[in-house]
Motif scaffolding. Structure first.
Motif, PDB file in Angstrom:
ATOM      1  N   HIS A 482      57.839   1.706  21.400  1.00 28.26           N
ATOM      2  CA  HIS A 482      58.399   0.621  20.588  1.00 28.26           C
ATOM      3  C   HIS A 482      59.577   1.090  19.733  1.00 28.26           C
ATOM      4  O   HIS A 482      60.328   0.259  19.231  1.00 28.26           O
ATOM      5  N   PHE A 488      62.478  -2.997  15.978  1.00 29.78           N
ATOM      6  CA  PHE A 488      61.673  -2.030  15.219  1.00 29.78           C
ATOM      7  C   PHE A 488      62.597  -1.216  14.315  1.00 29.78           C
ATOM      8  O   PHE A 488      63.592  -0.648  14.775  1.00 29.78           O
ATOM      9  N   LEU A 513      59.662  -5.562  13.047  1.00 28.40           N
ATOM     10  CA  LEU A 513      58.479  -4.731  12.922  1.00 28.40           C
ATOM     11  C   LEU A 513      58.857  -3.437  12.212  1.00 28.40           C
ATOM     12  O   LEU A 513      59.950  -2.895  12.436  1.00 28.40           O
ATOM     13  N   PHE A 523      51.061  -1.072  11.480  1.00 27.81           N
ATOM     14  CA  PHE A 523      52.427  -1.591  11.470  1.00 27.81           C
ATOM     15  C   PHE A 523      52.416  -2.960  10.802  1.00 27.81           C
ATOM     16  O   PHE A 523      51.351  -3.566  10.610  1.00 27.81           O
ATOM     17  N   LEU A 525      54.376  -6.843  10.735  1.00 27.85           N
ATOM     18  CA  LEU A 525      55.275  -7.834  11.323  1.00 27.85           C
ATOM     19  C   LEU A 525      55.819  -8.707  10.202  1.00 27.85           C
ATOM     20  O   LEU A 525      55.054  -9.369   9.494  1.00 27.85           O
ATOM     21  N   ILE A 538      49.541  -5.243  11.549  1.00 30.14           N
ATOM     22  CA  ILE A 538      49.080  -4.938  12.906  1.00 30.14           C
ATOM     23  C   ILE A 538      48.210  -3.692  12.815  1.00 30.14           C
ATOM     24  O   ILE A 538      48.707  -2.598  12.491  1.00 30.14           O
ATOM     25  N   PHE A 549      46.298  -2.497  19.814  1.00 29.60           N
ATOM     26  CA  PHE A 549      46.879  -3.073  18.600  1.00 29.60           C
ATOM     27  C   PHE A 549      46.574  -4.557  18.584  1.00 29.60           C
ATOM     28  O   PHE A 549      46.630  -5.244  19.619  1.00 29.60           O
ATOM     29  N   ASP A 560      50.357  -1.711  23.534  1.00 30.51           N
ATOM     30  CA  ASP A 560      51.493  -1.222  22.748  1.00 30.51           C
ATOM     31  C   ASP A 560      52.146  -2.404  22.058  1.00 30.51           C
ATOM     32  O   ASP A 560      51.804  -3.573  22.296  1.00 30.51           O
ATOM     33  N   LEU A 561      53.107  -2.109  21.188  1.00 32.64           N
ATOM     34  CA  LEU A 561      53.759  -3.155  20.396  1.00 32.64           C
ATOM     35  C   LEU A 561      54.694  -4.016  21.228  1.00 32.64           C
ATOM     36  O   LEU A 561      54.957  -5.175  20.874  1.00 32.64           O
ATOM     37  N   LEU A 564      52.678  -6.774  22.561  1.00 38.50           N
ATOM     38  CA  LEU A 564      52.349  -7.692  21.474  1.00 38.50           C
ATOM     39  C   LEU A 564      53.508  -8.636  21.183  1.00 38.50           C
ATOM     40  O   LEU A 564      53.324  -9.855  21.026  1.00 38.50           O
ATOM     41  N   VAL A 565      54.712  -8.107  21.107  1.00 39.99           N
ATOM     42  CA  VAL A 565      55.886  -8.947  20.822  1.00 39.99           C
ATOM     43  C   VAL A 565      56.146  -9.911  21.963  1.00 39.99           C
ATOM     44  O   VAL A 565      56.446 -11.105  21.743  1.00 39.99           O
TER      45      VAL A 565
END
Length: 588
Positions: A482, A488, A513, A523, A525, A538, A549, A560-561, A564-565
């Motif tokens: 990420h 990020f 993020l 993390f 958001l 997160i 996550f 992983d992020l 998620l995004v």
């Protein structure tokens, strides 16, 4: 007997007498002495065939050789030159021979300078008259040396040197023409920086000493704006998603309690006609509400009821009265621009954080004539500033908004058409059978989402097996991938995330993020919704030796992020809105 000027071997040669006789027969008449002429005259009465006066012939030859030797041995450089470059003729020498009446031939004295001049005159006189194509390279005296006024004057260049800074402090120096607009300069910087080309890039005019900044309109000339800036001012290149967001979602920018008709009518403004009334010059909607106004020359603020009309900004001297006798003009739109104050509380002791300024263009060093204003919240400040732009530029803003859409429409003919997807049109689909079907049952749709999440986990486990032997290892792909994304921003503070979101528009769906400051393994958001900034943590969770996550306490897990995004860009889930606009910083 030796003759002056002649070699001895010539006189002692056995055939000397024969050569003399042979030369006497072919010598011109003007080089023959009188005795020889007399002896060679066959018709003379005193003629003697065998009687030759040899001594007189030798004397004549000596005098001729002496004159010839003196002429040839004289250096040409010793001849004086006149001012015009011609050689001065020497004075005739007196005859050395006793025979004064004898005509003798004199050697012709030709100088190199005179010969060159005569050849040049002959060459130029034989050629046709051609005009000089470069008269400016010669002085009036036809000299090859250039005089100061002989060259043409250089025309001043119309190009300007512009320095543009980015958010991280890097800068780029570009040379632009004097008529380049802010939109064209943004396109140039996008091309040079290899950024994603969209209409959200903006050029920002910033005054650090005054704590002011504003986004230039796309049609404004950059050179004209730079001419009114000070040496401390600068241009910034950044994203601004709220530049034309009010055209797509006007109700979020203009609350009902702040919109009112003019005195000509008392009917309310329907939402469909809201923007048309702002752009139409015949109608006159106005913005009304309370604002804090800083008094001129003081640090105190006074709360007044304000009215923003097409003719300017007014305040009421008697409560909320709109009568003309109670209205006073505070500022107009002719030669002014509206700025956001970035250091309001520190520099001006503002009552709130939502300060803005109406600054005349002629004020460059000090803010004595600038009007400092302060709103109650971010929504009202955005409403006042957006209405100011609409009243000043009118239809130009709508044209600036339509130009990128027209370009996309032209490019769509050469690419695959993409259907626009709204948030309410997304439905769950089942593609397990031969044909796809819409899942109408909410419980079945939730189970399908969970199965899709399990499929993502299986794919991520295969990637971890290939990439790293241990999925819990800190250097695994899922924990560092990420960091390559534009949304990020690493270890930034909460205040810095607020500042970045405010600078880039605070539109719905703007997100970033960052690393959590309270939990080193978590993390955060940061998301904008209804011009408010919200933060969602997160948290990592472990299941079957695998790290995931989650935003909703483990209900929906991601490896992983990036996953998620991507999920929340398509599904709102527990968030107030979908993730739409990444908050990015580009290094120039």
């Amino acid at each position: 007997m030796a003759v002056a000027g002649c070699p001895d071997y010539f006189l002692h040669h056995p055939n000397y007498q024969d050569n003399v006789d042979r030369a006497s027969n072919h010598r011109p008449a003007d080089l023959i002495g009188p005795s020889f002429q007399q002896s060679s005259n066959r018709n003379s009465p005193n003629h003697q065939e065998d009687d030759v006066d040899l001594e007189a012939l030798v004397n004549d030859m000596n005098s001729s050789f002496e004159n010839l030797y003196s002429a040839c041995s004289a250096p040409s450089e010793s001849a004086p030159l006149l001012q015009n470059g011609q050689a001065q003729r020497p004075a005739p020498l007196p005859p050395t021979s006793p025979h004064q009446n004898v005509r003798r031939s004199q050697p012709v004295h030709i100088l190199a300078v005179r010969r060159l001049q005569e050849e040049q005159q002959l060459r130029t006189s034989s050629l046709p008259a051609i005009p000089n194509p470069f008269p400016e390279l010669c002085s009036p005296a036809s000299s090859p040396v250039l005089s100061p006024g002989s060259l043409p004057k250089c025309q001043p260049s119309d190009n300007r040197i512009i320095k543009v800074f980015s958010e991280d402090g890097t800068r780029k120096v570009v040379e632009i023409p004097a008529d380049m607009t802010a939109r064209d300069l943004c396109q140039l910087l996008v091309y040079k920086s290899h950024c994603l080309n969209d209409s959200s890039w903006a050029l920002v005019e910033q005054h650090p000493v005054l704590g002011l900044e504003r986004c230039l309109e796309d049609h404004e000339m950059v050179a004209h704006v730079q001419a009114a800036m000070t040496s401390e001012s600068r241009f910034l290149f950044r994203k601004n998603y709220a530049k034309y967001e009010f055209f797509t979602n006007p109700l979020n920018f203009f609350p009902d309690q702040m919109i009112a008709w003019s005195q000509e009518t008392s009917s309310p403004i329907p939402p469909s006609q809201l923007l048309q009334n702002f752009l139409n010059s015949s109608s006159c909607p106005e913005i009304q509400g309370f604002l804090y106004v800083k008094e001129m020359g003081r640090r105190s603020w006074k709360k007044m009821y304000m009215f923003l009309r097409r003719s300017g900004l007014y305040y009421s001297t008697k409560g909320t009265s709109k009568e003309p006798r109670h209205l006073q003009l505070l500022s107009d739109f002719e030669d002014s621009n509206i700025f956001t104050v970035i250091t309001g509380r520190k520099l001006h002791s503002a009552p709130t954080d939502y300060e803005f300024c109406i600054k005349p263009n002629k004020v460059r060093n000090e803010g004595k004539e600038s009007r400092m204003l302060c709103a109650e919240d971010e929504q009202s400040r955005t409403c006042w500033m957006t209405a100011f732009r609409l009243f000043k530029y009118g239809i130009l803003l709508y044209q600036n908004y339509k130009i990128p859409q027209q370009r996309k429409a032209l490019l769509s003919h050469f690419s695959t058409p993409v259907r626009s997807v709204s948030e309410n049109s997304l439905v769950a689909m089942d593609f397990s059978g031969r044909i796809g079907r819409v899942i109408a049952n909410p419980l079945e749709a939730q189970s399908a989402a969970m199965e899709e999440g399990h499929a993502w986990r299986k794919r991520s486990q295969r990637m971890n097996i290939l990439g790293s032997p241990s999925p819990l290892h800190p250097s695994s792909l899922s924990t560092v991938i990420h960091r390559t994304q534009l949304w990020f921003h690493g270890r930034i503070t909460r205040e810095e995330s607020h500042r970045m979101a405010m600078q880039q528009g605070q539109v719905d769906g703007l997100f970033l993020l960052r690393d959590s400051q309270s939990n080193p393994k978590a993390f955060v958001l940061t998301l904008c919704h209804h011009q408010k900034i919200k933060h969602f943590q997160i948290l990592p969770c472990e299941e079957d030796g695998q790290i995931f996550f989650s935003l909703d306490d483990g209900s929906t897990k991601f490896t992983d992020l990036i996953q998620l995004v991507e999920f929340y860009q398509l599904n709102r889930g527990v968030l107030p809105c979908r993730l739409k606009h990444p908050c990015t910083i580009v290094a120039l």
